[in-house]
Design a protein around this motif. Structure first.
Motif, PDB file in Angstrom:
ATOM      1  N   LYS A 145       1.078  -1.292  -0.081  1.00  0.00           N
ATOM      2  CA  LYS A 145      -0.073   0.121  -0.040  1.00  0.00           C
ATOM      3  C   LYS A 145       1.013   1.208  -0.023  1.00  0.00           C
ATOM      4  O   LYS A 145       0.586   2.352  -0.852  1.00  0.00           O
ATOM      5  CB  LYS A 145      -0.894  -0.056   1.241  1.00  0.00           C
ATOM      6  N   TRP A 146       1.598   1.238   0.497  1.00  0.00           N
ATOM      7  CA  TRP A 146       2.750   2.373   0.918  1.00  0.00           C
ATOM      8  C   TRP A 146       3.264   2.883  -0.547  1.00  0.00           C
ATOM      9  O   TRP A 146       3.351   3.784  -0.829  1.00  0.00           O
ATOM     10  CB  TRP A 146       3.805   2.166   1.877  1.00  0.00           C
ATOM     11  N   VAL A 147       3.889   1.674  -1.287  1.00  0.00           N
ATOM     12  CA  VAL A 147       4.499   1.951  -2.562  1.00  0.00           C
ATOM     13  C   VAL A 147       3.673   2.366  -3.306  1.00  0.00           C
ATOM     14  O   VAL A 147       3.780   3.276  -4.236  1.00  0.00           O
ATOM     15  CB  VAL A 147       5.143   0.591  -3.056  1.00  0.00           C
ATOM     16  N   PHE A 148       2.220   1.882  -3.467  1.00  0.00           N
ATOM     17  CA  PHE A 148       1.254   2.232  -4.476  1.00  0.00           C
ATOM     18  C   PHE A 148       1.136   3.755  -4.199  1.00  0.00           C
ATOM     19  O   PHE A 148       0.958   4.671  -4.942  1.00  0.00           O
ATOM     20  CB  PHE A 148       0.037   1.447  -4.017  1.00  0.00           C
ATOM     21  N   LEU A 149       0.722   4.085  -2.774  1.00  0.00           N
ATOM     22  CA  LEU A 149       0.414   5.574  -2.320  1.00  0.00           C
ATOM     23  C   LEU A 149       1.317   6.567  -2.983  1.00  0.00           C
ATOM     24  O   LEU A 149       1.071   7.594  -3.355  1.00  0.00           O
ATOM     25  CB  LEU A 149      -0.031   5.596  -1.100  1.00  0.00           C
ATOM     26  N   ILE A 150       2.614   6.300  -2.318  1.00  0.00           N
ATOM     27  CA  ILE A 150       3.750   6.936  -2.567  1.00  0.00           C
ATOM     28  C   ILE A 150       4.099   7.193  -4.362  1.00  0.00           C
ATOM     29  O   ILE A 150       4.125   8.471  -4.828  1.00  0.00           O
ATOM     30  CB  ILE A 150       5.101   6.590  -1.985  1.00  0.00           C
ATOM     31  N   SER A 151       4.024   6.017  -4.840  1.00  0.00           N
ATOM     32  CA  SER A 151       4.302   6.390  -6.458  1.00  0.00           C
ATOM     33  C   SER A 151       3.138   7.130  -7.053  1.00  0.00           C
ATOM     34  O   SER A 151       3.223   7.814  -8.211  1.00  0.00           O
ATOM     35  CB  SER A 151       4.416   4.970  -7.091  1.00  0.00           C
ATOM     36  N   ARG A 152       1.693   6.749  -6.555  1.00  0.00           N
ATOM     37  CA  ARG A 152       0.612   7.669  -7.313  1.00  0.00           C
ATOM     38  C   ARG A 152       0.922   9.034  -6.927  1.00  0.00           C
ATOM     39  O   ARG A 152       0.574   9.639  -7.844  1.00  0.00           O
ATOM     40  CB  ARG A 152      -0.679   7.061  -6.712  1.00  0.00           C
ATOM     41  N   ILE A 153       1.453   9.427  -5.823  1.00  0.00           N
ATOM     42  CA  ILE A 153       1.539  10.815  -5.595  1.00  0.00           C
ATOM     43  C   ILE A 153       2.609  11.493  -6.621  1.00  0.00           C
ATOM     44  O   ILE A 153       2.426  12.289  -7.152  1.00  0.00           O
ATOM     45  CB  ILE A 153       2.216  11.125  -3.990  1.00  0.00           C
ATOM     46  N   PHE A 154       3.655  10.659  -6.762  1.00  0.00           N
ATOM     47  CA  PHE A 154       4.652  11.364  -7.674  1.00  0.00           C
ATOM     48  C   PHE A 154       4.173  11.112  -9.145  1.00  0.00           C
ATOM     49  O   PHE A 154       4.654  12.135  -9.941  1.00  0.00           O
ATOM     50  CB  PHE A 154       6.061  10.243  -7.415  1.00  0.00           C
ATOM     51  N   LEU A 155       3.507  10.089  -9.423  1.00  0.00           N
ATOM     52  CA  LEU A 155       3.136  10.079 -10.901  1.00  0.00           C
ATOM     53  C   LEU A 155       1.947  11.221 -11.264  1.00  0.00           C
ATOM     54  O   LEU A 155       2.086  11.784 -12.045  1.00  0.00           O
ATOM     55  CB  LEU A 155       2.382   8.675 -10.956  1.00  0.00           C
ATOM     56  N   ILE A 156       1.324  11.732 -10.209  1.00  0.00           N
ATOM     57  CA  ILE A 156       0.211  12.640 -10.186  1.00  0.00           C
ATOM     58  C   ILE A 156       1.022  14.044 -10.312  1.00  0.00           C
ATOM     59  O   ILE A 156       0.540  14.841 -11.229  1.00  0.00           O
ATOM     60  CB  ILE A 156      -0.657  12.867  -9.108  1.00  0.00           C
ATOM     61  N   LEU A 157       2.271  14.100  -9.702  1.00  0.00           N
ATOM     62  CA  LEU A 157       2.995  15.545  -9.813  1.00  0.00           C
ATOM     63  C   LEU A 157       3.767  15.462 -10.953  1.00  0.00           C
ATOM     64  O   LEU A 157       4.058  16.710 -11.380  1.00  0.00           O
ATOM     65  CB  LEU A 157       4.042  15.539  -8.612  1.00  0.00           C
ATOM     66  N   LEU A 158       3.896  14.358 -11.797  1.00  0.00           N
ATOM     67  CA  LEU A 158       4.394  14.624 -13.144  1.00  0.00           C
ATOM     68  C   LEU A 158       3.586  15.227 -14.125  1.00  0.00           C
ATOM     69  O   LEU A 158       3.796  15.824 -15.078  1.00  0.00           O
ATOM     70  CB  LEU A 158       4.803  13.007 -13.622  1.00  0.00           C
TER      71      LEU A 158
END
Length: 158
Positions: A145-158
Motif C-alpha cells: 500500500k505504501w509503495v502504491f500511495l507514494i508512487s501515485r503521488i509522484f505520478l500525479i506530480l508529473l
C-alpha cells in the motif's frame, strides 16, 4: 560466489484493493531451511512473464534475485525486466529533499510514521505468507500500500 537471498514470497498488488502473494515451498529440518524444487504451474510462469512494469523502492535488486534464483529453483526463465525505481519517479517529479528513505517519504508525503523494525520479520520471512504471524502479514500489505500511495503521488506530480 556472492550471497543471495532465495525468494520465499513474491508480493504484487496495491495493498488496498488487491494483492497476490506467491509463496514458495521452503521447509525447516533440524534448524536448516531447504527449498523444495518443483515445477511451477504454467499459468504462474505466464503471469510473472507478462506483468506490467513494476514500481518499487530498490526494486532492481528484487527483480534480479527473482530472475536469477527462480530458474535455479526449477522454474523456467522468468523475465520481469521492466520496472521503475521509485527514486526515478521522485527525481522526475522534482523531489528535492536530501533523504530518499521510506521514513522521510512517509512523514513528508503521507504524514504518518512507518515501522521499519518489522522489516527484519523476526527471521520469519522464509515462511509462506499464510503461515506468517498476523502482524507480519499486515506489514506486507502495508508495504504494498505504501509503495502504491507514494508512487501515485509522484505520478500525479508529473
Amino acid at each position: 560466489n556472492d550471497w543471495i537471498q532465495i525468494p520465499s514470497n513474491i508480493c504484487i498488488g496495491d495493498g488496498i484493493n488487491w494483492a497476490i502473494v506467491i509463496s514458495f515451498p521452503i521447509i525447516t529440518i533440524n534448524g536448516e531451511r531447504y527449498f523444495i524444487k518443483q515445477k511451477p504451474p504454467k499459468e504462474l510462469v505466464n503471469l510473472l512473464n507478462n506483468l506490467p512494469p513494476l514500481i518499487g523502492l530498490n526494486i532492481k535488486h528484487d527483480i534480479y534475485t527473482i530472475e536469477v534464483m527462480l530458474p535455479k529453483m526449477g522454474f523456467p526463465k522468468i523475465f520481469l525486466g521492466r520496472f521503475v525505481e521509485l527514486e526515478t519517479l521522485m527525481a522526475l517529479a522534482g523531489w528535492m529533499h536530501r533523504s530518499k528513505s521510506r521514513v522521510a517519504l512517509s512523514y513528508v508525503m503521507l504524514g504518518v510514521p512507518i515501522n521499519r523494525m518489522s522489516n527484519a520479520g523476526d527471521g520469519k520471512w522464509w515462511m509462506k505468507f499464510k503461515d506468517l504471524p498476523d502482524a507480519l502479514q499486515a506489514h506486507v500489505l502495508f508495504d504494498m500500500k505504501w509503495v502504491f500511495l507514494i508512487s501515485r503521488i509522484f505520478l500525479i506530480l508529473l
